[in-house]
Enzyme design. Structure first.
Site, mmCIF file in Angstrom:
data_model
loop_
_atom_site.group_PDB
_atom_site.id
_atom_site.type_symbol
_atom_site.label_atom_id
_atom_site.label_comp_id
_atom_site.label_asym_id
_atom_site.label_seq_id
_atom_site.Cartn_x
_atom_site.Cartn_y
_atom_site.Cartn_z
ATOM 1 N N GLY A 63 0.797 -1.224 0.000
ATOM 2 C CA GLY A 63 0.000 0.000 0.000
ATOM 3 C C GLY A 63 0.832 1.277 0.000
ATOM 4 O O GLY A 63 0.336 2.338 0.381
ATOM 5 N N ARG A 68 -4.758 -8.477 -9.246
ATOM 6 C CA ARG A 68 -5.799 -9.327 -9.835
ATOM 7 C C ARG A 68 -6.263 -8.743 -11.157
ATOM 8 O O ARG A 68 -6.421 -7.525 -11.267
ATOM 9 C CB ARG A 68 -7.001 -9.396 -8.897
ATOM 10 C CG ARG A 68 -6.791 -10.319 -7.753
ATOM 11 C CD ARG A 68 -7.099 -11.738 -8.197
ATOM 12 N NE ARG A 68 -6.581 -12.698 -7.263
ATOM 13 C CZ ARG A 68 -6.283 -13.942 -7.589
ATOM 14 N NH1 ARG A 68 -6.421 -14.363 -8.821
ATOM 15 N NH2 ARG A 68 -5.845 -14.769 -6.681
ATOM 16 N N LEU A 101 -9.062 -7.819 -13.632
ATOM 17 C CA LEU A 101 -10.502 -7.581 -13.529
ATOM 18 C C LEU A 101 -11.127 -7.579 -14.909
ATOM 19 O O LEU A 101 -10.501 -7.166 -15.880
ATOM 20 C CB LEU A 101 -10.761 -6.216 -12.867
ATOM 21 C CG LEU A 101 -10.405 -6.080 -11.393
ATOM 22 C CD1 LEU A 101 -10.616 -4.639 -10.946
ATOM 23 C CD2 LEU A 101 -11.228 -7.033 -10.529
ATOM 24 N N ASN A 107 -4.146 2.293 -13.854
ATOM 25 C CA ASN A 107 -3.108 1.516 -13.167
ATOM 26 C C ASN A 107 -1.770 2.231 -13.308
ATOM 27 O O ASN A 107 -1.584 3.046 -14.211
ATOM 28 C CB ASN A 107 -3.011 0.115 -13.786
ATOM 29 C CG ASN A 107 -2.025 -0.773 -13.058
ATOM 30 O OD1 ASN A 107 -1.986 -0.799 -11.819
ATOM 31 N ND2 ASN A 107 -1.199 -1.489 -13.806
ATOM 32 N N HIS A 136 2.353 1.148 -13.544
ATOM 33 C CA HIS A 136 3.256 0.007 -13.706
ATOM 34 C C HIS A 136 4.692 0.523 -13.581
ATOM 35 O O HIS A 136 5.026 1.571 -14.134
ATOM 36 C CB HIS A 136 3.033 -0.641 -15.077
ATOM 37 C CG HIS A 136 3.894 -1.837 -15.286
ATOM 38 N ND1 HIS A 136 3.622 -3.059 -14.699
ATOM 39 C CD2 HIS A 136 5.046 -1.996 -15.975
ATOM 40 C CE1 HIS A 136 4.570 -3.918 -15.030
ATOM 41 N NE2 HIS A 136 5.445 -3.300 -15.804
ATOM 42 N N ASP A 169 -1.529 -4.698 -18.468
ATOM 43 C CA ASP A 169 -0.638 -3.582 -18.837
ATOM 44 C C ASP A 169 -0.777 -3.178 -20.311
ATOM 45 O O ASP A 169 0.229 -2.881 -20.975
ATOM 46 C CB ASP A 169 0.840 -3.957 -18.552
ATOM 47 C CG ASP A 169 1.071 -4.343 -17.102
ATOM 48 O OD1 ASP A 169 0.413 -3.769 -16.225
ATOM 49 O OD2 ASP A 169 1.912 -5.227 -16.857
ATOM 50 N N ALA A 171 9.730 8.496 -9.501
ATOM 51 C CA ALA A 171 8.806 8.502 -10.650
ATOM 52 C C ALA A 171 7.353 8.268 -10.208
ATOM 53 O O ALA A 171 6.490 9.129 -10.407
ATOM 54 C CB ALA A 171 9.234 7.444 -11.668
ATOM 55 N N GLU A 172 7.080 7.134 -9.574
ATOM 56 C CA GLU A 172 5.676 6.792 -9.269
ATOM 57 C C GLU A 172 5.010 7.773 -8.318
ATOM 58 O O GLU A 172 3.852 8.137 -8.505
ATOM 59 C CB GLU A 172 5.595 5.389 -8.673
ATOM 60 C CG GLU A 172 6.013 4.305 -9.627
ATOM 61 C CD GLU A 172 5.735 2.923 -9.057
ATOM 62 O OE1 GLU A 172 4.668 2.708 -8.480
ATOM 63 O OE2 GLU A 172 6.610 2.053 -9.193
HETATM 64 C C1 GRF Z 1 4.219 -0.067 -7.484
HETATM 65 O O1 GRF Z 1 5.517 -0.406 -7.879
HETATM 66 C C2 GRF Z 1 3.322 -0.024 -8.699
HETATM 67 O O2 GRF Z 1 4.006 0.330 -9.840
HETATM 68 C C3 GRF Z 1 2.806 -1.413 -8.792
HETATM 69 O O3 GRF Z 1 2.672 -1.826 -7.449
HETATM 70 C C4 GRF Z 1 3.618 -1.140 -6.659
HETATM 71 C C5 GRF Z 1 2.966 -0.539 -5.469
HETATM 72 O O4 GRF Z 1 2.477 -1.528 -4.661
HETATM 73 N N1 GRF Z 1 1.606 -1.462 -9.579
HETATM 74 P P1 GRF Z 1 2.352 -1.209 -3.119
HETATM 75 O O5 GRF Z 1 1.671 0.118 -3.014
HETATM 76 O O6 GRF Z 1 3.762 -1.158 -2.581
HETATM 77 O O7 GRF Z 1 1.549 -2.344 -2.567
#
Ligand code: GRF
Length: 213
Positions: free
Chosen positions: A19, A98, A100, A112, A114, A155, A184-185
């Protein structure tokens, strides 16, 4: 951020693991940097550590496990039923593992992130450290993240935005993971959701057009 008096964008956040992305979104909303309201967090397992962040922020939680359903369709219906009940506009996958089946009314409303520059290092089974291991094995000089619309394949949906980070010869999957996540994220996901909140994102076939301000 928009200065209009518009209501915050109602979203649901879907998680499976730590999370970290959910935590980042909660912090950006608190800091006034993201005009969104997380109305619901859905976890694919009760073991998702990220549920603690939802609890601490008093966000309603639902745990919906695939094993309780006969098919991907019935499982997905349950997920989206709760999103509809909470009147969310967008469903935000944040480390959700998962697949969907997206109902028609949610096409173009599921997002999403990635941890690579799609179409590199993505697809079924490519998540977590595996993505960064493959990037390092290939020897790429840059990596990053991709925020994209979700369709019924892994993806595969239209790209909303991407952010690039350098890859160094000294990198390990862990150091690259940390750089992609924090540099980045943590920036790209709130930025993309803010663009959605400002209604600046438009789909044209598989291309995404962003209105300039
Ligand atoms: C991130 O790296 C994201 O790119 C991918 O899941 C990761 C985040 O998961 N989709 P979490 O928030 O650490 O559970």
């Amino acid at each position: 951020m928009s200065t209009s008096a518009k209501k915050p964008l109602p979203i649901a956040v879907l998680i499976s693991g730590t999370g970290r992305s959910l935590k980042n979104l909660i912090e950006k909303i608190r800091a006034g940097e993201l005009d969104a309201e997380i109305r619901l967090v859905i976890a694919s397992t009760a073991r998702a550590h990220g549920l603690q962040y939802a609890e601490m922020a008093n966000i309603p939680i639902k745990v919906i496990e695939r094993s309780s359903f006969e098919s991907d369709e019935t499982f997905s219906r349950e997920v989206f039923k709760h999103c509809t009940e909470m009147k969310v506009r967008y469903v935000i996958m944040a480390g959700y593992l998962r697949l969907l089946t997206i109902p028609e009314e949610y096409e173009g409303r599921v997002i999403n992130i990635h941890p690579s520059l799609i179409p590199a290092f993505c697809g079924k089974g490519m998540y977590g450290h595996r993505v960064h291991e493959e990037a390092l094995r290939y020897g790429v000089k840059v990596s990053g993240c991709t925020v994209h619309f979700v369709n019924n394949h892994y993806d595969d949906g239209p790209v909303i935005l991407q952010k690039v980070v350098p890859v160094f010869s000294s990198d390990t999957p862990q150091t690259l993971n940390d750089r992609v996540f924090y540099d980045a994220e943590c920036v790209a996901y709130p930025e993309a959701i803010q663009l959605l909140a400002e209604e600046r994102v438009h789909l044209n076939g598989r291309k995404v057009i962003i209105d300039e301000q």
